[in-house]
Design a protein around this motif. Structure first.
Motif, PDB file in Angstrom:
ATOM      1  N   LYS A 136      76.650  45.146  30.703  1.00 31.69           N
ATOM      2  CA  LYS A 136      77.357  43.569  29.530  1.00 31.69           C
ATOM      3  C   LYS A 136      77.814  44.060  27.959  1.00 31.69           C
ATOM      4  CE  LYS A 136      77.040  39.086  30.701  1.00 31.69           C
ATOM      5  NZ  LYS A 136      76.706  37.413  30.706  1.00 31.69           N
ATOM      6  N   ARG A 137      76.078  44.893  27.632  1.00 27.04           N
ATOM      7  CA  ARG A 137      75.784  45.083  26.249  1.00 27.04           C
ATOM      8  C   ARG A 137      76.882  46.492  26.261  1.00 27.04           C
ATOM      9  NH1 ARG A 137      73.344  49.464  23.977  1.00 27.04           N
ATOM     10  NH2 ARG A 137      72.271  49.542  21.792  1.00 27.04           N
ATOM     11  N   ASN A 138      77.169  47.483  27.412  1.00 27.10           N
ATOM     12  CA  ASN A 138      78.026  48.952  27.019  1.00 27.10           C
ATOM     13  C   ASN A 138      79.594  48.326  26.792  1.00 27.10           C
ATOM     14  OD1 ASN A 138      76.254  50.629  27.490  1.00 27.10           O
ATOM     15  ND2 ASN A 138      76.576  51.219  29.811  1.00 27.10           N
ATOM     16  N   ILE A 139      79.533  46.975  27.653  1.00 23.04           N
ATOM     17  CA  ILE A 139      81.087  46.693  27.278  1.00 23.04           C
ATOM     18  C   ILE A 139      81.601  46.117  26.397  1.00 23.04           C
ATOM     19  CG2 ILE A 139      83.184  45.052  28.218  1.00 23.04           C
ATOM     20  CD1 ILE A 139      82.130  47.694  30.117  1.00 23.04           C
ATOM     21  N   ALA A 140      80.666  45.612  25.843  1.00 22.91           N
ATOM     22  CA  ALA A 140      80.682  45.137  24.659  1.00 22.91           C
ATOM     23  C   ALA A 140      80.726  46.033  23.206  1.00 22.91           C
ATOM     24  CB  ALA A 140      79.760  43.989  24.508  1.00 22.91           C
ATOM     25  N   ILE A 141      80.315  47.212  23.352  1.00 21.30           N
ATOM     26  CA  ILE A 141      80.616  48.388  22.326  1.00 21.30           C
ATOM     27  C   ILE A 141      82.143  48.461  22.378  1.00 21.30           C
ATOM     28  CG2 ILE A 141      79.450  50.804  22.334  1.00 21.30           C
ATOM     29  CD1 ILE A 141      76.691  49.718  22.819  1.00 21.30           C
ATOM     30  N   LEU A 142      82.717  49.294  23.658  1.00 21.94           N
ATOM     31  CA  LEU A 142      83.728  48.845  24.240  1.00 21.94           C
ATOM     32  C   LEU A 142      84.471  48.079  23.262  1.00 21.94           C
ATOM     33  CD1 LEU A 142      83.210  50.797  27.549  1.00 21.94           C
ATOM     34  CD2 LEU A 142      83.313  51.756  25.476  1.00 21.94           C
ATOM     35  N   ASP A 143      84.401  47.014  23.385  1.00 18.05           N
ATOM     36  CA  ASP A 143      85.003  46.070  23.106  1.00 18.05           C
ATOM     37  C   ASP A 143      85.513  45.953  21.925  1.00 18.05           C
ATOM     38  OD1 ASP A 143      87.533  44.275  22.941  1.00 18.05           O
ATOM     39  OD2 ASP A 143      85.592  42.589  23.301  1.00 18.05           O
ATOM     40  N   SER A 144      84.505  46.359  21.155  1.00 20.70           N
ATOM     41  CA  SER A 144      84.466  46.379  19.563  1.00 20.70           C
ATOM     42  C   SER A 144      84.833  47.567  18.767  1.00 20.70           C
ATOM     43  CB  SER A 144      82.795  46.329  18.748  1.00 20.70           C
ATOM     44  OG  SER A 144      82.818  47.709  18.912  1.00 20.70           O
ATOM     45  N   VAL A 145      85.092  48.783  19.742  1.00 16.44           N
ATOM     46  CA  VAL A 145      86.221  49.468  19.288  1.00 16.44           C
ATOM     47  C   VAL A 145      87.305  49.037  19.126  1.00 16.44           C
ATOM     48  CG1 VAL A 145      87.067  52.277  19.404  1.00 16.44           C
ATOM     49  CG2 VAL A 145      84.400  51.764  19.909  1.00 16.44           C
ATOM     50  N   GLN A 146      87.849  48.486  20.795  1.00 24.97           N
ATOM     51  CA  GLN A 146      89.436  47.977  20.626  1.00 24.97           C
ATOM     52  C   GLN A 146      89.376  46.839  19.900  1.00 24.97           C
ATOM     53  OE1 GLN A 146      90.614  48.151  25.560  1.00 24.97           O
ATOM     54  NE2 GLN A 146      88.733  46.151  24.712  1.00 24.97           N
ATOM     55  N   GLN A 147      88.362  45.666  18.881  1.00 30.50           N
ATOM     56  CA  GLN A 147      89.118  45.061  18.334  1.00 30.50           C
ATOM     57  C   GLN A 147      88.893  45.542  16.868  1.00 30.50           C
ATOM     58  OE1 GLN A 147      89.141  41.856  18.693  1.00 30.50           O
ATOM     59  NE2 GLN A 147      87.706  41.803  21.232  1.00 30.50           N
ATOM     60  N   ARG A 148      88.448  46.585  16.207  1.00 31.06           N
ATOM     61  CA  ARG A 148      88.317  47.238  15.586  1.00 31.06           C
ATOM     62  C   ARG A 148      89.848  48.342  14.983  1.00 31.06           C
ATOM     63  NH1 ARG A 148      82.863  50.487  13.715  1.00 31.06           N
ATOM     64  NH2 ARG A 148      84.139  51.046  12.262  1.00 31.06           N
ATOM     65  N   THR A 149      89.917  48.996  16.542  1.00 28.34           N
ATOM     66  CA  THR A 149      91.560  49.374  16.138  1.00 28.34           C
ATOM     67  C   THR A 149      92.856  48.896  16.686  1.00 28.34           C
ATOM     68  OG1 THR A 149      90.523  50.606  18.157  1.00 28.34           O
ATOM     69  CG2 THR A 149      89.514  51.371  16.341  1.00 28.34           C
ATOM     70  N   GLY A 150      92.518  48.767  17.872  1.00 26.68           N
ATOM     71  CA  GLY A 150      93.750  47.773  18.120  1.00 26.68           C
ATOM     72  C   GLY A 150      93.701  49.150  19.460  1.00 26.68           C
ATOM     73  N   ALA A 151      92.826  49.628  19.380  1.00 28.61           N
ATOM     74  CA  ALA A 151      92.836  50.991  20.736  1.00 28.61           C
ATOM     75  C   ALA A 151      93.256  50.059  22.641  1.00 28.61           C
ATOM     76  CB  ALA A 151      92.359  52.142  21.175  1.00 28.61           C
ATOM     77  N   LYS A 152      93.086  50.659  23.438  1.00 24.69           N
ATOM     78  CA  LYS A 152      93.298  50.029  24.592  1.00 24.69           C
ATOM     79  C   LYS A 152      91.716  50.810  25.791  1.00 24.69           C
ATOM     80  CE  LYS A 152      97.861  48.652  24.245  1.00 24.69           C
ATOM     81  NZ  LYS A 152      99.011  47.945  25.704  1.00 24.69           N
ATOM     82  N   ILE A 153      90.961  50.821  25.700  1.00 28.87           N
ATOM     83  CA  ILE A 153      90.060  51.572  27.030  1.00 28.87           C
ATOM     84  C   ILE A 153      89.896  50.836  28.349  1.00 28.87           C
ATOM     85  CG2 ILE A 153      87.614  51.922  26.740  1.00 28.87           C
ATOM     86  CD1 ILE A 153      87.422  51.446  23.814  1.00 28.87           C
ATOM     87  N   LEU A 154      89.873  51.998  28.655  1.00 33.10           N
ATOM     88  CA  LEU A 154      90.296  51.441  30.185  1.00 33.10           C
ATOM     89  C   LEU A 154      88.883  51.839  30.887  1.00 33.10           C
ATOM     90  CD1 LEU A 154      93.478  53.633  30.812  1.00 33.10           C
ATOM     91  CD2 LEU A 154      93.624  51.234  30.236  1.00 33.10           C
TER      92      LEU A 154
END
Ligand SMILES: Cc1ncc(COP(=O)(O)O)c(C=O)c1O
Length: 392
Positions: free
Chosen positions: A35-53
């Motif tokens: 969950k922590r790894n996913i939250a870190i990845l999600d923070s990148v999505q939130q900050r930039t609008g990038a989409k992570i797969l």
């Protein structure tokens, strides 16, 4: 601000967990760490609008997908099987890439994928009408080779001289890109944000001139985003540069960053023998259950153990197969090992579980989820004789 200490404080996975609670060899995944790894990845999505797969080749334990798919936008698939798993178990976008597609694979991909990325102009031209005429709305990408290596080991370097992966810049001359929606590069392996920034700038040098006519760029995988020393700010700047300058969507498709530091392979000592030194035979096998240890090769950490000779009792750890080299390495322990003792190999979630085999018919470890919130264990897969037989 340091994201890794302030917002996502580090916490060791399976910390204080009593491994004797497992009654057989198991891969155990700590859902809190995942969950922590996913939250870190999600923070990148939130900050930039990038989409992570999620790159399924690195982590495909679909029992965890309901949690991951709440944040990540879909999966990157390397085959029709992975694309189907993504469709059935993950939802969201399915992006497919293969070095080459047979017609049979393409027929399946046309029913499963949202993006299909080609590795050559000839495959692109051969299949583009089939893609455009398929009932699904599928976007077309080309994988490129930005001629910039950051990965030292050729086995993991798609930009090594003579590589078959990615279209060379010179081959773009005179090509019609009107049917192309995006470009994809994947050149990194376990890398920080600075190697990505350097790669992105090589990519821009060769391919920036085509980006105005495209909808997206895919930065591939190999980003160690969830590791404590990763420079998240630089990653976000690199993404934002492309989004703002070229008005494109940016995708990333990490596998390792999702599964890293989330779980262990737990096994047991079955026998102790001596030949020049003490050797412990375990109820798992390096070649069957941790093939990267032999392939890469690398030395996994063993919990509460050290290098040979540092602690009082040193053992060579070996597996159950016929392979003479089915050895994990020499480790030292505070206590003498006895038959029945647990041995815990750390960081065995990503790439390990997707690569296991039934060589020698050796029993396959179960897959167990640990939820630190309520200290519960859930066995999601056990593998018996039928699993072995069904492969052959
Ligand atoms: C095309 C592509 N995308 C994504 C990945 C995932 O890379 P990683 O697990 O290192 O993040 C790989 C790994 O080989 C890849 O080949």
């Amino acid at each position: 601000m340091n994201y890794y200490t302030d917002i996502f404080p580090e916490r060791p996975y399976l910390d204080g967990f009593d491994f004797n609670r497992l009654d057989r060899a198991s891969y155990i995944i700590d859902l809190g760490a995942l969950k922590r790894n996913i939250a870190i990845l999600d923070s990148v999505q939130q900050r930039t609008g990038a989409k992570i797969l999620l790159a399924l080749k690195g982590f495909a334990n679909y029992s965890t997908f309901p949690m991951i798919s709440k944040c990540l936008k879909g999966c990157c698939a390397s085959s029709p099987h992975e694309a189907r798993l993504a469709r059935e178990e993950f939802g969201g976008e399915v992006h497919s890439f293969a070095p080459a597609y047979s017609q049979r694979d393409m027929n399946e991909q046309l029913e499963l994928s949202d993006h299909i990325v080609f590795n050559s102009f000839s495959q692109f031209k051969h299949y583009k009408d089939q893609v455009r005429n398929s009932p699904r709305d599928i976007e077309i990408g080309l994988r490129v080779n930005p001629l910039h290596s950051e990965t030292e080991v050729d086995l993991y370097n798609p930009c090594a001289p003579g590589s078959r992966l990615g279209i060379l810049p010179e081959l773009f001359a005179g090509e019609d890109l009107s049917e192309v929606d995006g470009l994809h590069f994947h050149t990194l392996c376990q890398k920080g944000a600075a190697p990505l920034a350097r790669t992105a700038s090589a990519f821009e040098k060769y391919f920036g001139k085509y980006l105005d006519q495209l909808k997206w760029i895919n930065f591939g995988g190999g980003h160690h985003i969830t590791q404590p020393d990763y420079d998240l700010d630089l990653l976000c700047e690199t993404i934002s540069h492309f989004k703002n300058k070229y008005n494109v969507d940016v995708y990333l498709e990490p596998g390792e960053a999702v599964g890293v530091n989330t779980g262990s392979l737990v096994c047991e000592v079955v026998e102790l023998v001596e030949n020049e030194q003490e050797i412990a035979i375990l109820d798992i096998s390096a070649t069957c259950h941790m093939p990267d240890v032999l392939e890469m090769p690398y030395r996994p950490d063993v919990r509460d153990a050290d290098k040979a000779g540092i602690k009082r009792f040193t053992y060579k750890l070996g597996g159950l197969s016929c392979l003479a080299g089915d050895l994990i390495g020499d480790y030292s322990f505070d206590q003498e090992l006895k038959v029945g003792d647990k041995v815990v190999f750390d960081d065995m979630t990503h790439y390990t579980m997707v690569k296991t085999s039934f060589f020698n018919g050796i029993g396959h470890p179960s897959i167990v989820l640990y939820n630190p919130d309520d200290d519960s264990l859930k066995t999601v897969r056990e593998f018996g004789y039928e699993s072995y037989k069904s492969k052959l």
